[in-house]
Design a protein around this motif. Structure first.
Motif, PDB file in Angstrom:
ATOM      1  N   THR A 166      15.664   1.061  -1.842  1.00  0.00           N
ATOM      2  CA  THR A 166      15.442  -0.166  -2.643  1.00  0.00           C
ATOM      3  C   THR A 166      16.055  -1.181  -2.042  1.00  0.00           C
ATOM      4  OG1 THR A 166      17.781   0.082  -3.592  1.00  0.00           O
ATOM      5  CG2 THR A 166      15.918   1.097  -4.714  1.00  0.00           C
ATOM      6  N   PRO A 167      15.549  -2.728  -2.246  1.00  0.00           N
ATOM      7  CA  PRO A 167      16.209  -3.740  -1.421  1.00  0.00           C
ATOM      8  C   PRO A 167      17.746  -3.933  -1.474  1.00  0.00           C
ATOM      9  CG  PRO A 167      14.370  -4.369  -2.787  1.00  0.00           C
ATOM     10  CD  PRO A 167      14.745  -3.059  -3.169  1.00  0.00           C
ATOM     11  N   GLU A 168      18.299  -3.468  -2.623  1.00  0.00           N
ATOM     12  CA  GLU A 168      19.739  -3.526  -2.615  1.00  0.00           C
ATOM     13  C   GLU A 168      20.273  -2.392  -1.881  1.00  0.00           C
ATOM     14  OE1 GLU A 168      18.084  -4.987  -6.308  1.00  0.00           O
ATOM     15  OE2 GLU A 168      17.570  -3.293  -5.273  1.00  0.00           O
TER      16      GLU A 168
ATOM     17  N   GLY B  36       0.721  -1.153   0.124  1.00  0.00           N
ATOM     18  CA  GLY B  36      -0.086   0.049   0.031  1.00  0.00           C
ATOM     19  C   GLY B  36       0.796   1.324  -0.098  1.00  0.00           C
ATOM     20  N   PRO B  37       0.760   2.089   1.022  1.00  0.00           N
ATOM     21  CA  PRO B  37       1.498   3.497   1.130  1.00  0.00           C
ATOM     22  C   PRO B  37       2.647   3.531   1.517  1.00  0.00           C
ATOM     23  CG  PRO B  37       0.130   3.104   2.871  1.00  0.00           C
ATOM     24  CD  PRO B  37      -0.274   1.870   2.089  1.00  0.00           C
ATOM     25  N   VAL B  38       3.390   2.188   1.835  1.00  0.00           N
ATOM     26  CA  VAL B  38       4.877   2.310   2.114  1.00  0.00           C
ATOM     27  C   VAL B  38       5.536   1.247   1.299  1.00  0.00           C
ATOM     28  CG1 VAL B  38       4.330   2.837   4.370  1.00  0.00           C
ATOM     29  CG2 VAL B  38       4.432   0.280   3.833  1.00  0.00           C
ATOM     30  N   THR B  39       6.995   1.041   1.175  1.00  0.00           N
ATOM     31  CA  THR B  39       7.667   0.387   0.257  1.00  0.00           C
ATOM     32  C   THR B  39       7.572  -0.949   0.922  1.00  0.00           C
ATOM     33  OG1 THR B  39       8.767   2.060  -0.392  1.00  0.00           O
ATOM     34  CG2 THR B  39       9.845  -0.031  -0.741  1.00  0.00           C
ATOM     35  N   HIS B  40       7.509  -2.095   0.042  1.00  0.00           N
ATOM     36  CA  HIS B  40       7.817  -3.455   0.596  1.00  0.00           C
ATOM     37  C   HIS B  40       9.161  -3.862   0.120  1.00  0.00           C
ATOM     38  CE1 HIS B  40       7.514  -7.817  -1.016  1.00  0.00           C
ATOM     39  NE2 HIS B  40       7.890  -7.814   0.335  1.00  0.00           N
ATOM     40  N   VAL B  41       9.982  -4.254   1.206  1.00  0.00           N
ATOM     41  CA  VAL B  41      11.243  -5.042   1.118  1.00  0.00           C
ATOM     42  C   VAL B  41      11.190  -6.348   1.061  1.00  0.00           C
ATOM     43  CG1 VAL B  41      13.580  -5.227   2.076  1.00  0.00           C
ATOM     44  CG2 VAL B  41      12.264  -2.569   1.963  1.00  0.00           C
ATOM     45  N   PRO B  42      11.747  -7.219   0.036  1.00  0.00           N
ATOM     46  CA  PRO B  42      11.154  -8.577   0.360  1.00  0.00           C
ATOM     47  C   PRO B  42      12.252  -9.250   1.440  1.00  0.00           C
ATOM     48  CG  PRO B  42      11.964  -7.907  -2.051  1.00  0.00           C
ATOM     49  CD  PRO B  42      12.133  -6.844  -1.064  1.00  0.00           C
ATOM     50  N   GLY B  43      11.605 -10.312   1.960  1.00  0.00           N
ATOM     51  CA  GLY B  43      12.341 -11.274   2.861  1.00  0.00           C
ATOM     52  C   GLY B  43      11.874 -12.336   3.349  1.00  0.00           C
ATOM     53  N   ILE B  44      12.362 -13.015   4.120  1.00  0.00           N
ATOM     54  CA  ILE B  44      11.856 -14.420   4.634  1.00  0.00           C
ATOM     55  C   ILE B  44      12.398 -14.683   6.030  1.00  0.00           C
ATOM     56  CG2 ILE B  44      13.782 -15.683   3.605  1.00  0.00           C
ATOM     57  CD1 ILE B  44      11.680 -17.860   2.962  1.00  0.00           C
ATOM     58  N   GLU B  45      11.795 -15.475   6.879  1.00  0.00           N
ATOM     59  CA  GLU B  45      12.077 -15.891   8.199  1.00  0.00           C
ATOM     60  C   GLU B  45      12.525 -17.462   7.995  1.00  0.00           C
ATOM     61  OE1 GLU B  45      11.577 -15.365  13.025  1.00  0.00           O
ATOM     62  OE2 GLU B  45       9.941 -14.889  11.612  1.00  0.00           O
ATOM     63  N   VAL B  46      13.709 -17.853   7.786  1.00  0.00           N
ATOM     64  CA  VAL B  46      14.103 -19.119   7.614  1.00  0.00           C
ATOM     65  C   VAL B  46      14.206 -19.817   9.033  1.00  0.00           C
ATOM     66  CG1 VAL B  46      15.851 -20.681   6.827  1.00  0.00           C
ATOM     67  CG2 VAL B  46      15.201 -18.338   5.522  1.00  0.00           C
ATOM     68  N   THR B  47      13.549 -20.944   9.013  1.00  0.00           N
ATOM     69  CA  THR B  47      13.619 -21.728  10.413  1.00  0.00           C
ATOM     70  C   THR B  47      14.573 -22.599  10.203  1.00  0.00           C
ATOM     71  OG1 THR B  47      11.188 -21.709  10.684  1.00  0.00           O
ATOM     72  CG2 THR B  47      12.295 -23.249  11.810  1.00  0.00           C
TER      73      THR B  47
END
Length: 240
Positions: A176-178, A57-68
């Motif tokens: 940016t994610p980078e 929505g109104p903010v930036t999405h940074v890709p991620g994952i929580e790895v178990t």
């Protein structure tokens, strides 16, 4: 300078391991709306063992994952996290290597709750001050100093109202994610703990829950006793 919550979840519940659900887009939008209201510029969606692009929505999405991992949880944040990982199958060292191969940062999540990842000798990029129990911040900062790592903040939100109870100030020229990954690795980050009234109430609740489950572990330099192995997930890892 940007304000980012580097640890959020798009669902109110666990289950449906390592795969998206129809609720995720709804949760993502709600998280984004609350994040903007709290003055954040972006959020990382770090669902347990899966990643799927979402609209924040109104903010930036940074890709991620929580790895178990086999020793507990590791956040992988950056431009190209894996879409799926097998819970408890990867050693933390392998998670870090995978993160770096994909241009991401590897962050030790909640190092004193239900985890022994902090004991692993691997090339992590940062250690998290977790919003569910920020009273451990002194412990985390001492641990980070011992390992020569920066600290970041993440709410560990599963409900939208929890977003931003801990977040990270990121010194970057662009969002940016980078750029976020580069800032984490370079130590151009600072954790911030929020102090909304709801934050204080919910923290007390989580503290009781985690202490009741015996998931919180006090470091030896605080209680004068040797650290005891704690479970990563489910039963405790086999550690000699």
């Amino acid at each position: 300078m940007f304000a980012l919550d580097l640890h959020t979840h798009t669902r109110f519940f666990h289950g449906f391991t390592a795969r998206p659900t129809p609720f995720d887009p709804v949760g993502a939008r709600l998280l984004g709306l609350v994040a903007r209201r709290r003055g954040l510029d972006g959020v990382a969606f770090t669902n347990h063992d899966y990643y799927a692009p979402q609209d924040a929505g109104p903010v930036t999405h940074v890709p991620g994952i929580e790895v178990t991992s086999s020793r507990g949880h590791v956040l992988v944040v950056g431009p190209d996290p894996p879409t799926c990982t097998n819970p408890e199958r990867m050693e933390p060292e392998a998670v870090v290597e995978m993160a770096h191969d994909r241009g991401c940062a590897a962050i030790i999540a909640h190092p004193y709750r239900n985890s022994t990842v902090r004991e692993v000798d691997a090339d992590f990029d940062a250690i998290e001050v977790n919003g569910k129990h920020p009273r451990t911040r002194e412990w985390v900062e001492r641990l980070a100093e011992e390992h020569g790592l920066p600290t970041v903040g993440g709410s560990d939100a599963h409900y939208p109202f929890e977003v931003g109870r801990a977040f990270t100030r990121v010194d970057a020229d662009e969002l940016t994610p980078e750029a976020v990954t580069d800032a984490i690795r370079a130590g151009r980050v600072e954790p911030v703990v929020g102090d909304f009234p709801t934050d204080r109430v919910v923290r007390r609740l989580y503290r009781r829950i985690h202490e009741g489950k015996k998931q919180l572990q006090t470091p030896a330099w605080v209680d004068g006793e040797q650290d005891q192995p704690t479970p990563g997930v489910g039963s405790a890892p086999d550690e000699d």
